[in-house]
Design a protein around this motif. Sequence first.
Motif, PDB file in Angstrom:
ATOM      1  N   SER A  79       0.811  -1.214   0.000  1.00  0.00           N
ATOM      2  CA  SER A  79       0.000   0.000   0.000  1.00  0.00           C
ATOM      3  C   SER A  79       0.848   1.269   0.000  1.00  0.00           C
ATOM      4  O   SER A  79       0.352   2.343  -0.331  1.00  0.00           O
ATOM      5  CB  SER A  79      -0.986   0.007   1.174  1.00  0.00           C
ATOM      6  N   ASP A  81       3.208   1.795  -2.118  1.00  0.00           N
ATOM      7  CA  ASP A  81       3.263   2.127  -3.544  1.00  0.00           C
ATOM      8  C   ASP A  81       1.990   2.843  -3.981  1.00  0.00           C
ATOM      9  O   ASP A  81       2.042   3.785  -4.779  1.00  0.00           O
ATOM     10  CB  ASP A  81       3.458   0.866  -4.384  1.00  0.00           C
ATOM     11  N   LEU A  82       0.850   2.401  -3.447  1.00  0.00           N
ATOM     12  CA  LEU A  82      -0.417   3.062  -3.778  1.00  0.00           C
ATOM     13  C   LEU A  82      -0.452   4.478  -3.217  1.00  0.00           C
ATOM     14  O   LEU A  82      -0.957   5.393  -3.861  1.00  0.00           O
ATOM     15  CB  LEU A  82      -1.595   2.256  -3.241  1.00  0.00           C
ATOM     16  N   ALA A  84       2.108   6.354  -2.775  1.00  0.00           N
ATOM     17  CA  ALA A  84       3.042   7.158  -3.566  1.00  0.00           C
ATOM     18  C   ALA A  84       2.416   7.624  -4.875  1.00  0.00           C
ATOM     19  O   ALA A  84       2.777   8.681  -5.393  1.00  0.00           O
ATOM     20  CB  ALA A  84       4.315   6.371  -3.839  1.00  0.00           C
ATOM     21  N   THR A  85       1.481   6.851  -5.399  1.00  0.00           N
ATOM     22  CA  THR A  85       0.833   7.222  -6.658  1.00  0.00           C
ATOM     23  C   THR A  85      -0.547   7.840  -6.450  1.00  0.00           C
ATOM     24  O   THR A  85      -1.217   8.160  -7.424  1.00  0.00           O
ATOM     25  CB  THR A  85       0.706   5.990  -7.568  1.00  0.00           C
ATOM     26  N   ALA A  86      -0.959   8.006  -5.217  1.00  0.00           N
ATOM     27  CA  ALA A  86      -2.272   8.588  -4.915  1.00  0.00           C
ATOM     28  C   ALA A  86      -2.280  10.074  -5.267  1.00  0.00           C
ATOM     29  O   ALA A  86      -1.224  10.705  -5.378  1.00  0.00           O
ATOM     30  CB  ALA A  86      -2.597   8.389  -3.436  1.00  0.00           C
ATOM     31  N   PRO A  87      -3.467  10.642  -5.436  1.00  0.00           N
ATOM     32  CA  PRO A  87      -3.548  12.073  -5.754  1.00  0.00           C
ATOM     33  C   PRO A  87      -3.151  12.983  -4.576  1.00  0.00           C
ATOM     34  O   PRO A  87      -3.035  14.177  -4.748  1.00  0.00           O
ATOM     35  CB  PRO A  87      -5.011  12.278  -6.140  1.00  0.00           C
ATOM     36  N   LEU A  90       2.899  13.378  -1.443  1.00  0.00           N
ATOM     37  CA  LEU A  90       3.630  12.553  -0.479  1.00  0.00           C
ATOM     38  C   LEU A  90       3.931  13.318   0.804  1.00  0.00           C
ATOM     39  O   LEU A  90       3.986  12.729   1.878  1.00  0.00           O
ATOM     40  CB  LEU A  90       4.933  12.042  -1.095  1.00  0.00           C
TER      41      LEU A  90
END
Length: 168
Positions: A79, A81-82, A84-87, A90
């Motif tokens: 999660s 990784d998710l 890190a790519t979430a809107p 960071l």
Amino acid sequence: GCRMKQLLTRELRLAIRIGGGLGLGLIFFLIVGVIVPLGVGPNPALLSKIAPGIIWVAALLSCLLSLDRLYALDYEDGSLDLLATAPIPLELVVLIKAMAHWMTTGLPLMIVSPVLGLLLNLTPAGYAAMALSLGLGMPGLSMIGAFGASLVIGLKRGGLLLSLLVIP
């Protein structure tokens, strides 16, 4: 707004579900307060003089107990990784994780610290200074710890290195 609130709720649930973080930190905090008078002696004047330092050292070490698990579950289950790519940026993810750490570790220690102050014969004037310093310092400690925990995330035994990074 809503996503950040959901992430904070998730982090709080994870911190509570992991177990050991809240209870272990509080027990360790109080044990340090009980053991120190045994080591330095029962002299009330000496205990009163060293009480603020002892409370801070106990709070620092208690917070370190749960820092190594700050990103561990997210790293293991993917999660992270998710996230890190979430809107959500960071920086906000780290801020929310640090806030959740403070709410489950630092805030309970701040609430219990007057009991430790009583055990260490803290002066009445010292309670206000202790509350102010813990109120300002504990969130900062959680934030510094969040950065330190991110540096040791992939290491098997990163707890010792994390302590070396955060304590100074």
